[in-house]
Design an enzyme around this catalytic site. Structure first.
Site, PDB file in Angstrom:
ATOM      1  N   LYS A   1       0.875  -1.338   0.022  1.00 23.48           N
ATOM      2  CA  LYS A   1       0.167   0.045   0.078  1.00 23.48           C
ATOM      3  C   LYS A   1       0.978   1.204  -0.009  1.00 23.48           C
ATOM      4  O   LYS A   1       0.409   2.105  -0.759  1.00 23.48           O
ATOM      5  CB  LYS A   1      -0.782   0.050   1.342  1.00 23.48           C
ATOM      6  CG  LYS A   1      -1.972  -1.060   1.105  1.00 23.48           C
ATOM      7  CD  LYS A   1      -2.776  -0.886   2.424  1.00 23.48           C
ATOM      8  CE  LYS A   1      -3.774  -2.107   2.571  1.00 23.48           C
ATOM      9  NZ  LYS A   1      -4.587  -2.440   3.544  1.00 23.48           N
TER      10      LYS A   1
ATOM     11  N   ASP B   1     -10.721   3.460   4.745  1.00 28.24           N
ATOM     12  CA  ASP B   1     -11.103   1.974   4.606  1.00 28.24           C
ATOM     13  C   ASP B   1     -12.888   1.986   4.650  1.00 28.24           C
ATOM     14  O   ASP B   1     -13.130   0.970   4.265  1.00 28.24           O
ATOM     15  CB  ASP B   1     -10.645   1.325   5.909  1.00 28.24           C
ATOM     16  CG  ASP B   1      -9.546   0.429   5.512  1.00 28.24           C
ATOM     17  OD1 ASP B   1      -9.427   0.013   4.132  1.00 28.24           O
ATOM     18  OD2 ASP B   1      -8.541   0.531   6.376  1.00 28.24           O
TER      19      ASP B   1
ATOM     20  N   GLN C   1      -4.665  -1.104   9.948  1.00 29.86           N
ATOM     21  CA  GLN C   1      -4.533  -2.320   9.310  1.00 29.86           C
ATOM     22  C   GLN C   1      -4.946  -3.547  10.013  1.00 29.86           C
ATOM     23  O   GLN C   1      -4.651  -3.523  11.278  1.00 29.86           O
ATOM     24  CB  GLN C   1      -2.894  -2.754   8.838  1.00 29.86           C
ATOM     25  CG  GLN C   1      -2.769  -3.710   8.076  1.00 29.86           C
ATOM     26  CD  GLN C   1      -3.566  -3.856   6.960  1.00 29.86           C
ATOM     27  OE1 GLN C   1      -3.464  -2.919   6.071  1.00 29.86           O
ATOM     28  NE2 GLN C   1      -3.892  -5.198   6.406  1.00 29.86           N
TER      29      GLN C   1
HETATM   30  N1  GUN Z   1      -7.192  -6.329   6.320  1.00 29.58           N
HETATM   31  C1  GUN Z   1      -7.488  -7.187   5.169  1.00 29.58           C
HETATM   32  N2  GUN Z   1      -8.091  -6.113   4.482  1.00 29.58           N
HETATM   33  C2  GUN Z   1      -7.853  -5.001   4.872  1.00 29.58           C
HETATM   34  C3  GUN Z   1      -8.389  -3.716   4.274  1.00 29.58           C
HETATM   35  O1  GUN Z   1      -9.146  -3.508   3.161  1.00 29.58           O
HETATM   36  N3  GUN Z   1      -7.955  -2.515   5.187  1.00 29.58           N
HETATM   37  C4  GUN Z   1      -7.438  -2.796   6.365  1.00 29.58           C
HETATM   38  N4  GUN Z   1      -7.256  -1.575   6.950  1.00 29.58           N
HETATM   39  N5  GUN Z   1      -7.029  -3.996   6.856  1.00 29.58           N
HETATM   40  C5  GUN Z   1      -7.571  -5.205   5.949  1.00 29.58           C
END
Ligand code: GUN
Length: 305
Positions: free
Chosen positions: A55, A122, A99
């Protein structure tokens, strides 16, 4: 009967590239500082570390300033909430991402509730979840939003179709169902308690598999010609590979040569002759999640007050 026409593959990596390029151009149009993203990585979950690294790299490439705060797994709840409050108050931070999963010590809902909903890239804050379900989305969770972009890129119709979403997580299943409903699909959400799961899934023109179980979706789940979207990202070794996946020569060979393989929730080789269209793992849905995060971050920068 199985199809004689091989299933069409949806190239998530290619669609993701277009979205990333679009985000890069949009980022240049933001007045003042370039868009910025603060990522919180709590603990040392190896998969989370890899996701956060990808990311962050993608953000850099799109002209977004990404800063990762790595925090110890035993960080107190109060200290994590203080970090989030600081990011909320920091005018140089446009987007905030926590995350997931968080270490067990933390109450995930409480932590996500603490994020400023206008920085919630998110789309996990209840205000953004509510807006999505009311049909006036602000930040849409990245994975389901990416799937909608992927279907749109290939002009795959949604309206009037039977869609089945396998999995009811807050991250994928629930928002996916909301997005498909808003586009006039008839949506069924299935989960571990659903009776006769294969028969329900076989009704689907569009099947989205997001249950986190490697190779779970086999031929008996798939109607001939269906579109199958595989959200799973499972790391397998020969120790934890389910027997049905080991029937695939391709998987056996990779495990022998490399000792590990990334597979989805779908038994790809088993359903490929039946499905009309499907997404590969890797290179399907995964890259779109990252691309939509960039999209959401640029959008957050556009909401600066
Ligand atoms: N863990 C798995 N998928 C995601 C996501 O789309 N965002 C976040 N913050 N954590 C995750």
């Amino acid at each position: 009967m199985t199809s004689i026409v091989p299933a069409r593959l949806l190239d998530g990596a290619a669609v993701s590239k277009t979205i990333r390029q679009r985000s890069r151009e949009a980022a240049t149009l933001i007045p003042g500082l370039p868009p910025s993203l603060r990522v919180f990585l709590v603990g040392d979950n190896p998969a989370s570390q890899a996701y956060v690294a990808s990311k962050s790299k993608a953000a850099d490439e799109a002209g977004i300033r990404a800063e990762t705060r790595r925090l110890p797994a035993d960080l107190s709840a109060a200290a994590l909430l203080a970090e989030i409050a600081a990011a909320n108050a920091d005018r140089s931070v446009d987007g905030i991402l926590i995350q997931l999963p968080l270490p067990r010590l933390h109450d995930t809902a409480k932590v996500l509730d603490a994020v400023d909903p206008r920085k919630d890239v998110d789309g996990f804050h209840p205000e953004n979840v509510g807006l999505l379900h009311q049909g006036r989305p602000r930040f849409v969770p990245c994975t389901p939003a990416g799937i909608i972009e992927l279907l749109a890129a290939y002009e795959i119709p949604i309206s009037g179709r039977r869609a089945v979403v396998l999995g009811r997580s807050d991250i994928v299943g629930k928002p996916m169902a909301a997005l498909l409903t808003a586009r006039d699909a008839t949506v069924t959400v299935c989960h571990s308690k659903t009776k006769d799961l294969p028969a329900v899934c076989r009704e689907a023109d569009l099947l989205v598999a997001a249950i986190g179980r490697p190779g779970f979706v086999t031929r008996e789940f798939v109607k001939e010609g269906a579109v199958v979207v595989d959200v799973g990202i499972n790391r397998l070794t020969s120790q934890n590979a389910p027997p049905n996946l080991l029937r695939s020569e391709r998987i056996r060979r990779t495990l022998e040569e490399k000792g590990r393989i990334l597979v989805g929730d779908v038994d790809f080789d088993d359903i490929a002759p039946v499905a009309g269209t499907l997404t590969p793992v890797p290179g399907g849905v995964g890259p779109l999640t990252v691309a939509m995060l960039l999209h959401n971050t640029v959008k957050a920068a556009g909401l600066r007050s």
